[in-house]
Every structure is written in structure tokens, then in C-alpha cells.
Design an enzyme around this catalytic site. Structure first.
Site, PDB file in Angstrom:
ATOM      1  N   GLU A 140     -61.592  35.064  19.474  1.00  0.00           N
ATOM      2  CA  GLU A 140     -62.980  34.930  19.918  1.00  0.00           C
ATOM      3  C   GLU A 140     -63.345  35.927  21.003  1.00  0.00           C
ATOM      4  OE1 GLU A 140     -60.965  32.372  19.394  1.00  0.00           O
ATOM      5  OE2 GLU A 140     -61.962  31.050  17.957  1.00  0.00           O
ATOM      6  N   ASP A 186     -67.164  24.474  21.837  1.00  0.00           N
ATOM      7  CA  ASP A 186     -66.050  24.287  22.771  1.00  0.00           C
ATOM      8  C   ASP A 186     -65.296  25.592  23.003  1.00  0.00           C
ATOM      9  OD1 ASP A 186     -65.564  20.955  22.480  1.00  0.00           O
ATOM     10  OD2 ASP A 186     -66.548  21.986  20.836  1.00  0.00           O
ATOM     11  N   PHE A 187     -65.326  26.485  22.032  1.00  0.00           N
ATOM     12  CA  PHE A 187     -64.599  27.750  22.173  1.00  0.00           C
ATOM     13  C   PHE A 187     -65.386  28.746  23.020  1.00  0.00           C
ATOM     14  CE2 PHE A 187     -63.185  26.703  17.548  1.00  0.00           C
ATOM     15  CZ  PHE A 187     -62.533  25.568  17.999  1.00  0.00           C
ATOM     16  N   PHE A 244     -66.994  26.330  16.985  1.00  0.00           N
ATOM     17  CA  PHE A 244     -67.281  25.171  17.822  1.00  0.00           C
ATOM     18  C   PHE A 244     -67.669  25.665  19.215  1.00  0.00           C
ATOM     19  CE2 PHE A 244     -64.811  23.327  14.475  1.00  0.00           C
ATOM     20  CZ  PHE A 244     -65.285  22.016  14.346  1.00  0.00           C
ATOM     21  N   GLU A 290     -65.019  33.624  12.344  1.00  0.00           N
ATOM     22  CA  GLU A 290     -63.874  33.144  11.571  1.00  0.00           C
ATOM     23  C   GLU A 290     -64.327  32.376  10.324  1.00  0.00           C
ATOM     24  OE1 GLU A 290     -62.160  30.878  14.718  1.00  0.00           O
ATOM     25  OE2 GLU A 290     -62.094  32.683  15.952  1.00  0.00           O
ATOM     26  N   HIS A 315     -63.459  19.531  20.526  1.00  0.00           N
ATOM     27  CA  HIS A 315     -64.342  19.924  19.413  1.00  0.00           C
ATOM     28  C   HIS A 315     -65.666  19.161  19.440  1.00  0.00           C
ATOM     29  CE1 HIS A 315     -60.814  21.888  17.721  1.00  0.00           C
ATOM     30  NE2 HIS A 315     -61.519  22.343  16.715  1.00  0.00           N
TER      31      HIS A 315
HETATM   32  C1  LIG Z   1     -59.647  29.040  19.575  1.00  0.00           C
HETATM   33  C2  LIG Z   1     -59.937  28.383  18.289  1.00  0.00           C
HETATM   34  N1  LIG Z   1     -60.638  29.054  17.357  1.00  0.00           N
HETATM   35  C3  LIG Z   1     -60.890  28.483  16.178  1.00  0.00           C
HETATM   36  C4  LIG Z   1     -60.474  27.222  15.902  1.00  0.00           C
HETATM   37  C5  LIG Z   1     -60.775  26.560  14.575  1.00  0.00           C
HETATM   38  N2  LIG Z   1     -59.548  26.471  13.802  1.00  0.00           N
HETATM   39  C6  LIG Z   1     -58.832  25.350  13.763  1.00  0.00           C
HETATM   40  S1  LIG Z   1     -57.426  25.519  12.907  1.00  0.00           S
HETATM   41  C7  LIG Z   1     -57.770  27.129  12.554  1.00  0.00           C
HETATM   42  C8  LIG Z   1     -56.816  27.945  11.736  1.00  0.00           C
HETATM   43  C9  LIG Z   1     -55.509  28.004  12.392  1.00  0.00           C
HETATM   44  O1  LIG Z   1     -54.622  28.723  11.613  1.00  0.00           O
HETATM   45  P1  LIG Z   1     -53.106  28.748  12.015  1.00  0.00           P
HETATM   46  O2  LIG Z   1     -52.982  29.013  13.463  1.00  0.00           O
HETATM   47  O3  LIG Z   1     -52.415  29.662  11.098  1.00  0.00           O
HETATM   48  O4  LIG Z   1     -52.629  27.245  11.815  1.00  0.00           O
HETATM   49  P2  LIG Z   1     -52.539  26.428  10.451  1.00  0.00           P
HETATM   50  O5  LIG Z   1     -53.831  25.696  10.306  1.00  0.00           O
HETATM   51  O6  LIG Z   1     -52.285  27.363   9.359  1.00  0.00           O
HETATM   52  O7  LIG Z   1     -51.430  25.454  10.679  1.00  0.00           O
HETATM   53  C10 LIG Z   1     -58.983  27.505  13.105  1.00  0.00           C
HETATM   54  C11 LIG Z   1     -59.604  28.817  12.975  1.00  0.00           C
HETATM   55  C12 LIG Z   1     -59.788  26.535  16.914  1.00  0.00           C
HETATM   56  N3  LIG Z   1     -59.392  25.268  16.763  1.00  0.00           N
HETATM   57  N4  LIG Z   1     -59.516  27.139  18.090  1.00  0.00           N
END
Ligand SMILES: Cc1ncc(C[n+]2csc(CCOP(=O)(O)OP(=O)(O)O)c2C)c(N)n1
Ligand SMILES: [Mg+2]
Lengths: 332, 321
Positions: free
Chosen positions: B57, B82-83, B80, B26, B126
Site C-alpha cells: 500500500e 483500516d489500511f 479496507f 490489490e 477491518h
Molecule cells: C496490509 C493489508 N493489505 C491488504 C489486505 C487484504 N488481504 C487480506 S489477505 C490478502 C492476501 C494475502 O496473501 P498472502 O499473504 O499470500 O496470504 P494467503 O492468503 O495466501 O495465506 C490480502 C490482500 C490486508 N489484510 N492487509
């Protein structure tokens, strides 16, 4: 709140109260996040902060359609959901600063605020991570016959997570009272969702027999009206629903995301901010419809501002938890 | 060169060397990951080899397993550690077992990169260090570099290895600087590195805890205690021989790792020492790991959960006292 009404449009008193309440809530979220931005920029706030600014109409419009005991689950961008569901400013700020007086005694922080008293089962730092929890809450509501519904807030990025589709399928099979609300702000962190989403969002739910609707998430009255109908249907036992709200985050993915022109243009941001600001749209509407006059709206603004500032001061002065608290709350 | 740059260089050089190597994850292309570790790779290799994925993932890790079985050499980026929870089935039930279940007919040459470590005020989802989970599973190899030099050499080995390798980078170490030679080199798995020679006590440490151990060793020096610091570099395969030899030499051992102590890396290494050097030991092996709680957000609480040089110093002094 005192309101002097211009009756020329013959709005009902309860409508007026509700509109002003929604306006006030949106403004509260807006000013809350401005403070968070400020605290963070001045290095007074630890960790990460994902601001909800720009998306206020979604949380407020939907939570306005919910009962206090209805459940919500939230995301990493969750301050708005918590406040809209009824969280108090002081305990919110305190949590963001890691203080004992915070909603989670400082253990959760910005991405994990939970407040069961207002039905908030928790923000979640795992994208899509709360889809199971929300569906489980709906399961309880149905089994225990409480009449509650559950709302699962998530971003467009969570449409990539398999869990969402597993629970949606079961929610449909078991006619659970849950509403999946996708806040489509176009981006998954630093990637536009045209690169991450195939096909059409709504038809994904349709495949499970879950009715879906896609609306403008910047018009709080529209969000509320849609949510109201949806909640009533779901509460009456029709099974789950899916709602996509088109919206936009005005700041970076998190407060530290400053240089972002490589993934979205300043022009695009500016356009949303000037033309599609949910707080401004509501303010303009309230004014043109003569629901409230300038003085009343200013008063609301001043009140909210004072509340937010007072809450920050409270949180700043509040003590950190004693270090021995670290081992508490691991088990029930 | 920083540790982050060392990882990037290793990936870039391997991608130049072998067109089957690609990276997916990502926000890795234009964004260059949230830690900016992969910045610039997309410019050289394009979006097909530096592949941005949806937030899926389990899905893209599964795709990597299948691609690895059929001729590609994927590197999966898990933002992370954690994932890890989300990719466990793909890594544990699929990647780790394919070789064995197929009777040696298939192989899975892939790398899963992930971060670990607390102290960024990022709270419970995290901040975890979950490398022990992977080390528990036959079929997986687990790497934890502690210097830029090690990071680069180990990453190259990981990519060239024909097995699934899980590679953990500490988020707080990306800016750590150290010398890295210009020429191509690799570091074999299962070879520990003695980061500091000493005679009175052995401190075995992994990842960012190596620096903690070195700082503690400096403090101990002032008390005339000579500490040897050893970094296993790979927790599986584990260089038991080097660890046991050092334990026999110094007769006192502390094991420091940022994962949880219970059923963790410190437990495993302590048992290796107990079995291999029992009759040379002056004291029971001391373990130091993360406190057995979810990582709290509040700064004073979070700080209490992570091993510090003071803690290692205190434990060493007590053992040598
Ligand atoms: C399972 C997981 N993968 C990756 C992340 C890292 N991460 C945090 S926010 C985010 C983007 C999320 O996008 P969206 O769901 O559209 O929410 P927005 O930030 O736009 O409100 C990512 C990839 C995470 N927290 N959890
Ligand atoms: Mg989004």
C-alpha cells in the site's frame, strides 16, 4: 496413545511418537477447518474464515521444532498455527463463534487468535502486520536472555510489505533469534504471485545476510527436519533465518470464495489435492514405512474426530459475552 | 443503480473521458476488488489502466503521488480503510503537502478510494472509520457519499479535482439502490444535501449514518417530531453555512458519524454549530459516533459499538422532550 510397532524398520520409539504426533496434529487442523467450513456454510459462524487446509505440514513441522515458550506470530490464515502451537480446540471454536469462552473472549475472532500461554502472540489481519511483533519478541528474548526464539509466519503476499524488510535488516544487524517463515501458496487473494513478486524470494533475505532456504512445505518430516536445524542455529545465537515453504491452500481465499476459476484452474487444485496433500502424504508414508498399521491410524482419526466434534458442541452451547464487556480490555 | 455500480460508472466514464486516469490497487483487475465494485473495468481498459499491485500500500500510493505530480490522474484503491495506516506518510507528508511546500508549483491530482464501516463481523482491523484522520490534514479533501447519485457525482468531481481527494465508501452500502441520471453530472464539494426537510430538530449525518438518521426521522414522525436530515457529503470542505442555518431553524442538533466521537467528525461539526448557532440553540449539540473501543468481533458486542436508529431516535426525543 497406545502404539503397537512394526519393528521391521527399527524406528526409534521417540521418532515414532513424534511422527504420529505430527500426523495427529495435521489431522486435527484438517478436521477443525472442515468444521469451520461447515459452520460457516450453514451461517452459524459470523465474519470471515480463511482456511488453512492444504498447508498443515508447515505449521505442524515448524511448531514441532519449537519449545512451548517459543513465540510465534500468525496471519489471517492462522487457525493451523494456533493449533500447532498448542491451542485447545474448544476455546478456538468458541473464539470463532464470538463466545466469551474463546481465546480472546470473543473480541478477536478468526483472524486475531492470541494465546500467550502457548507463545502465540496473535494472528493478524494486516498482511505482514506481525513482522514487527515477532522481531520485537526476538529482541526481548535476546535482551532477557531467555533462550526463546520467535517464528513469524506470513504468506507470499506479505513479501510486498516494506515492514518485513525493515525488520529483517534490524534482526540481522542485531543478530536476533527470529525465523521468518513464508508460506508460499502461490496466491495473494485472487492474484497469482507471478504478478506480484519480482526476482527471487530467497535472495531478498540474502541481501541482508540472512540465510534462507526453500523447501517443499507439503512434507511434514522435511519441514520439521529443516526447522529443527534452523531453530537450533538461531537459538544458539546465529541471528535470523528465512524459510520459504512451497504449499497450497485447498479452499478459496476465504470460505465465501467459491467461483475461483478466473484466477486458478480446477485442474491445478485437483492436482495439488491428489498428489500433494500433506495429510495424505504423511499417512501414506506412515503406512508404507509400517510405522503404524491401519487400525492405529483409524483410531487416531476417530479420536481426533471425536475431540473436534466435542469442541464444536462446547462452543455452540457457550454463551456470548455480556454486552457490558465491550468496554473492557481497551487499556491495561 | 446500486452505490457500487455508481462508483464503477463514474470511474469508467472518467477513464473514457481522460486517458490519464488509471486505477491501481490489490485484486482490482480480474477480481474487480474484494467487493466486486470494479468488475468489468479491466475488460474495457486493460491491465495497464486497471493495475493490479502487490500488497504494497505505501509503495503504490507513493507511486500514485509521483505519477499525479507528473501528468497522470491516479485513483488508488485501498481495500479496507483500516489500511490507511499503511499509506499515511504518503498521503499526509507527501500528497497533502506538495502543493504548499512547492509554493504552488506542483499539484497532486489523485484520488484515494477506501472503505469504512463496521458490522460485517470483520473485527478490529477491518471495520474502522478513519476518515477524520484525513480531514484533519490541510491539503486533503474528504468525501463520504451516502447515495448512488451522490457517489457518482462526487467521484467525478474527485477525479477532476487538482488536489488529493480521499473518498470513503461504506462497505455495507454497496448494494444500496437509488436513481442515477444517464447524463454526465458532477456534484461540487462543500455543498451539503438536505435529505429530509424538518422543523423541530436537525440530524447531521454522514455516509451510512444518513440512512440511520432517516430511519430515526421516520420513527420520530410518529411522535410528531419533525426531523431535518442533512448530509454534508464532504467533511472537508465543509458546508458550514447550510448546517448552521438548519440549526438556527430547528434549534436542536444531533450529529451522527461512524467514526469515533473523540476528536472526530462529530466533534468538529458540533463546534461549528456551537460557534455559528449558539444563541438559537435550545439544547447542547448531541454527538453520536462509534463507541470508543476497537471494534470487537463478537456480534452482540460489535452491535453495541455502532450508532443505531433507536439510539438516534432516543436522543432526538430526549432533546425535544
Ligand atoms: C496490509 C493489508 N493489505 C491488504 C489486505 C487484504 N488481504 C487480506 S489477505 C490478502 C492476501 C494475502 O496473501 P498472502 O499473504 O499470500 O496470504 P494467503 O492468503 O495466501 O495465506 C490480502 C490482500 C490486508 N489484510 N492487509
Ligand atoms: Mg499466499
Amino acid at each position: 496413545m497406545t502404539t503397537v510397532l512394526d519393528r521391521s524398520k527399527a524406528h526409534s520409539e521417540s521418532d515414532v511418537q513424534q511422527w504420529l504426533r505430527m500426523y495427529r496434529q495435521m489431522l486435527m487442523i484438517r478436521l477443525f477447518e472442515e468444521q469451520v467450513n461447515d459452520l460457516y456454510t450453514r451461517a452459524l459462524m459470523p465474519g470471515l474464515a480463511h482456511l488453512y487446509t492444504g498447508q498443515e505440514a508447515v505449521a505442524v513441522g515448524i511448531c514441532e521444532a519449537l519449545r512451548l515458550d517459543d513465540y510465534i506470530t500468525s496471519t489471517h490464515r492462522g487457525h493451523g498455527h494456533c493449533l500447532a502451537k498448542g491451542a485447545q480446540l474448544g476455546a478456538m471454536f468458541a473464539e470463532l463463534l464470538g463466545k466469551e469462552a474463546g481465546y480472546c473472549k470473543g473480541k478477536g475472532g478468526s483472524m486475531h487468535i492470541a494465546d500467550p500461554d502457548t507463545g502465540n502472540l496473535g494472528a493478524n489481519a494486516i498482511v505482514g502486520g506481525s513482522a514487527g511483533i515477532a522481531t520485537g519478541a526476538a529482541f526481548s528474548a535476546k535482551r532477557l536472555n531467555t533462550g526463546q526464539v520467535a517464528v513469524c509466519f506470513f504468506g507470499d503476499g506479505a513479501m510486498g510489505q516494506g515492514l518485513l524488510y525493515e525488520v529483517m535488516n534490524m534482526a540481522a544487524l542485531w543478530t536476533l533469534p527470529v525465523i521468518y517463515v513464508c508460506e508460499n501458496n502461490l496466491y495473494n487473494e485472487y492474484t497469482h504471485n507471478s504478478e506480484t513478486l519480482a526476482g527471487d524470494m530467497l535472495t531478498r533475505a540474502v541481501g541482508f545476510g540472512v540465510p534462507g532456504e526453500r523447501i517443499d512445505g507439503q512434507e511434514v518430516r522435511k519441514v520439521y527436519a529443516t526447522a529443527k536445524t534452523m531453530v537450533a542455529r538461531v537459538r544458539a545465537g546465529a541471528g535470523p533465518a528465512f524459510l520459504v515453504c512451497d504449499t497450497y491452500r485447498f479452499h478459496g481465499h476465504h470460505v465465501g470464495d467459491i467461483n475461483r476459476e478466473y484466477y486458478r484452474s480446477k485442474q491445478e487444485e485437483q492436482q495439488w489435492k491428489t498428489e500433494r496433500d500433506p495429510v495424505k502424504l504423511m499417512l501414506d508414508w506412515l503406512t508404507t514405512e509400517k510405522v503404524a498399521n491401519r487400525a492405529q491410524l483409524d483410531q487416531i482419526q476417530n479420536e481426533v474426530k471425536a475431540e473436534v466434534e466435542k469442541a464444536v458442541q462446547f462452543a455452540m452451547a457457550a454463551p456470548y459475552p455480556a454486552v457490558d464487556r465491550v468496554a473492557q480490555d481497551v487499556y491495561a | 443503480m446500486t452505490l457500487g455500480e455508481a462508483v464503477r460508472e463514474a470511474l469508467a466514464e472518467e477513464m473514457r473521458r481522460d486517458s490519464r486516469v488509471f486505477i491501481c490497487g490489490e485484486d482490482i483487475a480480474e477480481a474487480g476488488t474484494v467487493f466486486k465494485v470494479l468488475t468489468g473495468l479491466v475488460d474495457e481498459f486493460g491491465k495497464e489502466r486497471v493495475l493490479d499491485t502487490p500488497i504494497s500500500e505505501a509503495g503504490f500510493t507513493g507511486i500514485a503521488v509521483g505519477a499525479a505530480m507528473t501528468g497522470m490522474r491516479p485513483v488508488v484503491d485501498i481495500m479496507f480503510g483500516d489500511f490507511s495506516t499503511l499509506v499515511m506518510d504518503q498521503m499526509v507528508n507527501q500528497a497533502a503537502k506538495v502543493r504548499y511546500m512547492s509554493g504552488g508549483k506542483c499539484k497532486v491530482p489523485m484520488v484515494m478510494r477506501a472503505t469504512l464501516g463496521a458490522s460485517r463481523r470483520s473485527a478490529a482491523q477491518h471495520s474502522q472509520s478513519l476518515h477524520a484522520w484525513f480531514a484533519h490534514i490541510p491539503g486533503l479533501k474528504v468525501v463520504l457519499p451516502s447515495t448512488p447519485y451522490d457517489a457518482k457525482g462526487l467521484m467525478k468531481t474527485a477525479i477532476r479535482d487538482d488536489n488529493p481527494v480521499v473518498f470513503f465508501e461504506d462497505k455495507m452500502m454497496y448494494k444500496l439502490k437509488g436513481p442515477v441520471p444517464a447524463e454526465d453530472y458532477t456534484i461540487p464539494f462543500g455543498v451539503a444535501d438536505i435529505k429530509r426537510v424538518g422543523t423541530d430538530i436537525t440530524i447531521i449525518a454522514t455516509s451510512s449514518m444518513v440512512q440511520v438518521a432517516l430511519d430515526a426521522a421516520k420513527m420520530l414522525e410518529e411522535f410528531d417530531i419533525s426531523a431535518e436530515v442533512i448530509d454534508p457529503r464532504t467533511v472537508w470542505p465543509l458546508d458550514e453555512k447550510t448546517l448552521i442555518e438548519s440549526a438556527k431553524k430547528t434549534s436542536r442538533v444531533i450529529v451522527v458519524d461512524e467514526g469515533y466521537e473523540r476528536y472526530g467528525v462529530t466533534a468538529e461539526i458540533a463546534s461549528v454549530i456551537a460557534e455559528g448557532a449558539f444563541f438559537s440553540l435550545e439544547a447542547p449539540v448531541k454527538r453520536i459516533g462509534a463507541m470508543h473501543v476497537p471494534i470487537p468481533f463478537s456480534p452482540p458486542l460489535e452491535d453495541a459499538t455502532i450508532p443505531t436508529e433507536r439510539q438516534v431516535f432516543g436522543a432526538a426525543k430526549a432533546l425535544c422532550g
